[in-house]
Design an enzyme around this catalytic site. Structure first.
Site, PDB file in Angstrom:
ATOM      1  N   PRO A  77     -12.815 -21.798  42.991  1.00 25.60           N
ATOM      2  CA  PRO A  77     -13.796 -20.996  42.261  1.00 25.60           C
ATOM      3  C   PRO A  77     -14.892 -20.494  43.200  1.00 25.60           C
ATOM      4  O   PRO A  77     -15.095 -21.061  44.279  1.00 25.60           O
ATOM      5  CB  PRO A  77     -14.375 -21.983  41.242  1.00 25.60           C
ATOM      6  CG  PRO A  77     -14.166 -23.321  41.849  1.00 25.60           C
ATOM      7  CD  PRO A  77     -12.943 -23.235  42.714  1.00 25.60           C
ATOM      8  N   ARG A 101     -11.623 -15.072  43.738  1.00 28.22           N
ATOM      9  CA  ARG A 101     -12.822 -14.265  43.499  1.00 28.22           C
ATOM     10  C   ARG A 101     -13.223 -13.567  44.794  1.00 28.22           C
ATOM     11  O   ARG A 101     -13.143 -14.166  45.881  1.00 28.22           O
ATOM     12  CB  ARG A 101     -13.990 -15.142  43.022  1.00 28.22           C
ATOM     13  CG  ARG A 101     -13.924 -15.517  41.558  1.00 28.22           C
ATOM     14  CD  ARG A 101     -14.095 -14.277  40.648  1.00 28.22           C
ATOM     15  NE  ARG A 101     -14.002 -14.603  39.233  1.00 28.22           N
ATOM     16  CZ  ARG A 101     -12.860 -14.584  38.529  1.00 28.22           C
ATOM     17  NH1 ARG A 101     -11.725 -14.267  39.104  1.00 28.22           N
ATOM     18  NH2 ARG A 101     -12.878 -14.872  37.223  1.00 28.22           N
ATOM     19  N   GLU A 156     -16.509  -5.641  42.864  1.00 25.40           N
ATOM     20  CA  GLU A 156     -15.535  -4.932  42.034  1.00 25.40           C
ATOM     21  C   GLU A 156     -16.081  -4.490  40.679  1.00 25.40           C
ATOM     22  O   GLU A 156     -15.524  -3.566  40.071  1.00 25.40           O
ATOM     23  CB  GLU A 156     -14.288  -5.806  41.824  1.00 25.40           C
ATOM     24  CG  GLU A 156     -14.545  -7.048  40.990  1.00 25.40           C
ATOM     25  CD  GLU A 156     -13.308  -7.918  40.807  1.00 25.40           C
ATOM     26  OE1 GLU A 156     -12.439  -7.912  41.697  1.00 25.40           O
ATOM     27  OE2 GLU A 156     -13.224  -8.601  39.776  1.00 25.40           O
ATOM     28  N   HIS A 175      -7.634  -6.597  40.326  1.00 25.30           N
ATOM     29  CA  HIS A 175      -7.844  -7.777  39.469  1.00 25.30           C
ATOM     30  C   HIS A 175      -6.857  -7.807  38.290  1.00 25.30           C
ATOM     31  O   HIS A 175      -7.256  -7.805  37.127  1.00 25.30           O
ATOM     32  CB  HIS A 175      -9.293  -7.823  38.970  1.00 25.30           C
ATOM     33  CG  HIS A 175      -9.734  -9.228  38.630  1.00 25.30           C
ATOM     34  ND1 HIS A 175     -10.983  -9.710  38.888  1.00 25.30           N
ATOM     35  CD2 HIS A 175      -9.062 -10.269  38.054  1.00 25.30           C
ATOM     36  CE1 HIS A 175     -11.075 -10.960  38.487  1.00 25.30           C
ATOM     37  NE2 HIS A 175      -9.915 -11.320  37.970  1.00 25.30           N
TER      38      HIS A 175
HETATM   39  P1  NAI Z   1      -9.398 -25.068  38.663  1.00 24.84           P
HETATM   40  O1  NAI Z   1     -10.775 -25.479  38.301  1.00 24.84           O
HETATM   41  O2  NAI Z   1      -8.253 -25.628  37.890  1.00 24.84           O
HETATM   42  O3  NAI Z   1      -9.112 -25.378  40.207  1.00 24.84           O
HETATM   43  C1  NAI Z   1      -9.999 -25.027  41.207  1.00 24.84           C
HETATM   44  C2  NAI Z   1      -9.876 -26.074  42.291  1.00 24.84           C
HETATM   45  O4  NAI Z   1     -10.708 -25.667  43.373  1.00 24.84           O
HETATM   46  C3  NAI Z   1     -10.370 -27.453  41.848  1.00 24.84           C
HETATM   47  O5  NAI Z   1      -9.400 -28.433  42.181  1.00 24.84           O
HETATM   48  C4  NAI Z   1     -11.656 -27.648  42.634  1.00 24.84           C
HETATM   49  O6  NAI Z   1     -11.896 -29.013  42.992  1.00 24.84           O
HETATM   50  C5  NAI Z   1     -11.386 -26.808  43.861  1.00 24.84           C
HETATM   51  N1  NAI Z   1     -12.570 -26.373  44.588  1.00 24.84           N
HETATM   52  C6  NAI Z   1     -13.859 -26.280  44.177  1.00 24.84           C
HETATM   53  N2  NAI Z   1     -14.633 -25.814  45.170  1.00 24.84           N
HETATM   54  C7  NAI Z   1     -13.814 -25.623  46.237  1.00 24.84           C
HETATM   55  C8  NAI Z   1     -14.000 -25.176  47.565  1.00 24.84           C
HETATM   56  N3  NAI Z   1     -15.218 -24.819  47.985  1.00 24.84           N
HETATM   57  N4  NAI Z   1     -12.929 -25.092  48.383  1.00 24.84           N
HETATM   58  C9  NAI Z   1     -11.688 -25.446  47.961  1.00 24.84           C
HETATM   59  N5  NAI Z   1     -11.453 -25.889  46.713  1.00 24.84           N
HETATM   60  C10 NAI Z   1     -12.491 -25.964  45.866  1.00 24.84           C
HETATM   61  O7  NAI Z   1      -9.421 -23.469  38.601  1.00 24.84           O
HETATM   62  P2  NAI Z   1      -8.141 -22.525  38.488  1.00 24.84           P
HETATM   63  O8  NAI Z   1      -7.799 -22.349  37.054  1.00 24.84           O
HETATM   64  O9  NAI Z   1      -7.088 -22.972  39.425  1.00 24.84           O
HETATM   65  O10 NAI Z   1      -8.774 -21.144  38.988  1.00 24.84           O
HETATM   66  C11 NAI Z   1      -9.176 -20.945  40.336  1.00 24.84           C
HETATM   67  C12 NAI Z   1      -9.901 -19.629  40.426  1.00 24.84           C
HETATM   68  O11 NAI Z   1      -8.964 -18.553  40.243  1.00 24.84           O
HETATM   69  C13 NAI Z   1     -10.919 -19.377  39.299  1.00 24.84           C
HETATM   70  O12 NAI Z   1     -12.148 -19.964  39.557  1.00 24.84           O
HETATM   71  C14 NAI Z   1     -11.018 -17.885  39.275  1.00 24.84           C
HETATM   72  O13 NAI Z   1     -12.069 -17.526  40.170  1.00 24.84           O
HETATM   73  C15 NAI Z   1      -9.682 -17.414  39.823  1.00 24.84           C
HETATM   74  N6  NAI Z   1      -8.897 -16.660  38.832  1.00 24.84           N
HETATM   75  C16 NAI Z   1      -8.442 -15.409  39.166  1.00 24.84           C
HETATM   76  C17 NAI Z   1      -7.704 -14.661  38.265  1.00 24.84           C
HETATM   77  C18 NAI Z   1      -7.162 -13.303  38.599  1.00 24.84           C
HETATM   78  O14 NAI Z   1      -6.681 -12.605  37.707  1.00 24.84           O
HETATM   79  N7  NAI Z   1      -7.196 -12.852  39.821  1.00 24.84           N
HETATM   80  C19 NAI Z   1      -7.439 -15.189  36.932  1.00 24.84           C
HETATM   81  C20 NAI Z   1      -7.899 -16.542  36.702  1.00 24.84           C
HETATM   82  C21 NAI Z   1      -8.625 -17.229  37.624  1.00 24.84           C
END
Ligand code: NAI
Length: 334
Positions: free
Chosen positions: A205, A233, A262, A294
């Protein structure tokens, strides 16, 4: 509860119709994404549904609070477009859709990786110019590479599952490693991941800690000719530094579904002159960079799930004033 909905597409309206028929919720559909100049249009609504291209900064939140809005439901997993501190300050609540078909994003991520590795953009450009030679098209096989996944959560894990299917060596880094991911990757220190990976996937995130996590310093640690894929992001990446790295050959490819600024153009029709961002323009022109606006999440199954969970979130607020998907941590714009 009357709800103003931002960003609803025509083919999604039947889901809102069905929800109205069930009772309890009524909807008012906005034509443009929410921002400071149109927040005034919110009338008699207790809740709003927003998307990632909406501007939910302190000024907007203050106006919403004055207009009696209590609940802000973002129809996305990421919530960095919502100023959480302001939401709290004005005694409001906000919720998100923490997961909806994470596999949709992972599949798009792998698609981007393959397109970059097999020089798909260059190949199409050559074909359009009547050039059927092999020059410049020698690709690399995903299964013969080491991949580094930053962020091993809901989306990182299915990406790692797919990578394992290709036979890729998978390294992972996460401030909070988890057991299911440990079965899909080898957890290493972040710097080791940066140094050893041929291709790096961002699935973390955007927080103040992760802002520009890929910048000059981290790029310099990567392998020469590494590939970067970002479907998380835009703010995770310093795009000017990435452009330099592509020009110097430090990076051999960049796939990005998200861009830091964006909100100014995603979901809109704009010329590059109107966008007025020379770095973005140069990246679009770069034959080793591929961009999608996106859309990683955008599949029929994922959309259905996002809307259903958002409506369920609002029903929970309506019934109890609380919601299981309430955003509880600071994740405001950085
Ligand atoms: P999640 O919360 O399940 O997993 C995120 C992981 O990143 C967690 O395990 C967390 O501990 C870890 N994390 C936190 N800070 C970090 C850092 N600085 N470095 C490395 N890892 C770190 O979230 P999920 O569902 O996997 O989503 C991840 C991101 O994907 C979302 O925050 C969102 O920004 C993005 N996203 C993009 C979409 C798109 O259409 N392009 C759609 C949905 C989400």
């Amino acid at each position: 509860m009357k709800v103003r909905v931002y960003g609803a597409q025509p083919d999604e309206l039947r889901l809102y119709d069905e929800a109205e028929k069930q009772g309890g919720l009524t909807f008012d559909f906005a034509k443009a994404p929410l921002n400071e100049s149109n927040v005034d249009e919110v009338q008699d609504c207790e809740a709003i549904i927003v998307m990632t291209n909406c501007q939910v900064n302190e000024k907007v939140v203050e106006m919403l609070a004055k207009k009696g809005v209590k609940y802000i439901a973002t129809r996305s997993a990421g919530s960095d477009h919502v100023d959480y501190a302001a939401v709290k300050k004005y005694g409001m609540h906000c919720c998100n859709v923490p997961f909806y078909a994470p596999e949709a994003i992972s599949e798009h991520t792998i698609l981007m990786a393959l397109r970059v590795l097999r020089h798909e953009k260059k190949c199409s450009a050559k074909l359009a110019a009547g050039d059927y030679t092999l020059e410049g098209l020698k690709g690399r096989q995903l299964g013969q590479l080491t991949a580094g996944v930053l962020g091993t959560g809901r989306i990182g894990r299915p990406t790692m599952t797919l990578l394992n299917g290709f036979g890729t060596r998978v390294l992972g880094w996460d401030p909070y490693p988890n057991e299911p991911a440990a079965k899909l990757c080898t957890y290493v220190e972040r710097d080791q991941l940066l140094r050893e990976s041929d291709i790096i996937f961002l699935h973390c995130p955007l927080t103040p800690d992760s802002y520009h996590v890929i910048g000059k310093e981290t790029l310099s640690m990567m392998r020469d000719g590494a590939v970067l894929i970002n479907t998380a992001r835009g703010g995770l990446v310093d795009h000017a530094a990435v452009l330099e790295a592509l020009k110097s050959g430090k990076l051999s490819g960049f796939g990005f579904d998200v861009y830091e600024d964006e909100a100014a153009f995603v979901r809109k029709k704009k010329t590059l002159d109107e966008i007025g961002d020379p770095v973005f323009e140069a990246l679009l022109a770069c034959e080793d960079a591929i961009y999608s606006p996106h859309v990683a999440f955008y599949t029929d199954g994922a959309i259905y799930s996002m809307i259903e969970v958002t409506l369920d979130n609002l029903r929970q607020y309506q019934a109890t004033g609380e919601c299981r998907n309430e955003i509880k941590e600071e994740a405001g714009p950085v």
